[in-house]
Scaffold this motif. Sequence first.
Motif, PDB file in Angstrom:
ATOM      1  N   ASN A 188       0.811  -1.215   0.000  1.00  0.00           N
ATOM      2  CA  ASN A 188       0.000   0.000   0.000  1.00  0.00           C
ATOM      3  C   ASN A 188       0.850   1.274   0.000  1.00  0.00           C
ATOM      4  OD1 ASN A 188       0.805   0.515   2.609  1.00  0.00           O
ATOM      5  ND2 ASN A 188      -1.050  -0.273   3.532  1.00  0.00           N
ATOM      6  N   ASP A 195      -7.353  -1.626  -4.265  1.00  0.00           N
ATOM      7  CA  ASP A 195      -6.269  -0.643  -4.362  1.00  0.00           C
ATOM      8  C   ASP A 195      -5.219  -0.783  -3.270  1.00  0.00           C
ATOM      9  OD1 ASP A 195      -7.402   0.393  -6.598  1.00  0.00           O
ATOM     10  OD2 ASP A 195      -8.193   2.210  -5.655  1.00  0.00           O
ATOM     11  N   LYS A 216     -11.374   8.208   0.387  1.00  0.00           N
ATOM     12  CA  LYS A 216      -9.901   8.195   0.501  1.00  0.00           C
ATOM     13  C   LYS A 216      -9.398   9.470   1.181  1.00  0.00           C
ATOM     14  CE  LYS A 216      -8.824   7.148  -3.795  1.00  0.00           C
ATOM     15  NZ  LYS A 216      -7.930   6.893  -4.926  1.00  0.00           N
ATOM     16  N   LYS A 259     -13.434  -1.541  -3.321  1.00  0.00           N
ATOM     17  CA  LYS A 259     -12.482  -0.682  -4.019  1.00  0.00           C
ATOM     18  C   LYS A 259     -11.208  -0.494  -3.170  1.00  0.00           C
ATOM     19  CE  LYS A 259     -13.965   2.665  -6.675  1.00  0.00           C
ATOM     20  NZ  LYS A 259     -13.715   1.997  -7.951  1.00  0.00           N
TER      21      LYS A 259
END
Length: 249
Positions: free
Chosen positions: A26, A54, A241, A50
């Motif tokens: 990450n 990611d 985010k 999602k």
Amino acid sequence: MPFDAGSAQRLVWPPRATRARIATKNGGRGIMRIVLMGAPGSGKGTQAKKLVADFGYPQISTGDLLRDAVARGTEFGLRAKSAMDNGQLVTDDIVLGIIRERLAEPDAAGGFILDGFPRNLAQAQALESLLAEMGTPLDAAVLMDVEFEILFKRLTGRRTCGSCGKVFNVHLMPPKEDGVCDGCGAADLVQRSDDKEETISKRLEVYQRETEPLIDHYKNAGKLKVVDADGDVEDVYGRLKEATGLAGS
Ligand code: AP5
């Protein structure tokens, strides 16, 4: 199985190798432990998937774990089924047993996204005890905030691919070909048994009564983030985010 937070002390949490692996995946952001809260249909599952894609954090959805237990006919599943079909919460002992087992799996050592858990004050307090004993406190509780009128359309239109699990919405995000999954091509799009109109009303009532009090609980703990979850999925994801400090990754 009753919840036994004491046994959590035996876990080595998290293993150093796992921390390093997740931090690499990450972009060095390290461990992230978040709760995604919100009414039925607010998009918790959609957005959690999602984040998984990611950032690699596992999505831990009590709803998915319970549906899996029901489908497999396990003891937990048999006990959970009628509550789920009636839009009620499954008892805390079942849910906490499932969560404790799931959080002990190696992939959760590097962080996790809790989707649909905790759902009442007792579950929130049990989670806090468990994480405190592990020395791994929650980073944030994110409220996915959507007007109730929008939720009905989202829930009545939801269809899930029985083969690969991809989620569609016949009103808002239909598959390219009617009844066929864009992801795997299976003609197996099914409606969840608790997405009938009368059950949706009950689920929303239960959310207001049992789960909404957690908003103040996490606000008082300084952990609450509120995300406007109305609008395009990608726009909501951008706001999520931002709220969790993952923007720009
Ligand atoms: P659970 O599976 O957790 O269901 P829920 O909380 O009711 O949430 P949903 O899965 O319905 O909605 P979601 O917010 O994930 O929305 P989604 O992304 O799918 O729980 C089911 C049952 O299990 C409970 O009723 C209870 O009985 C039991 N249970 C679970 N956890 C428990 C616990 N901790 N304690 C006790 N009992 C528990 O989106 C919905 C639809 O909208 C989809 O079609 C999607 O495509 C669409 N959509 C999403 N975002 C957008 C957008 N931005 N624009 C347009 N459409 C969108």
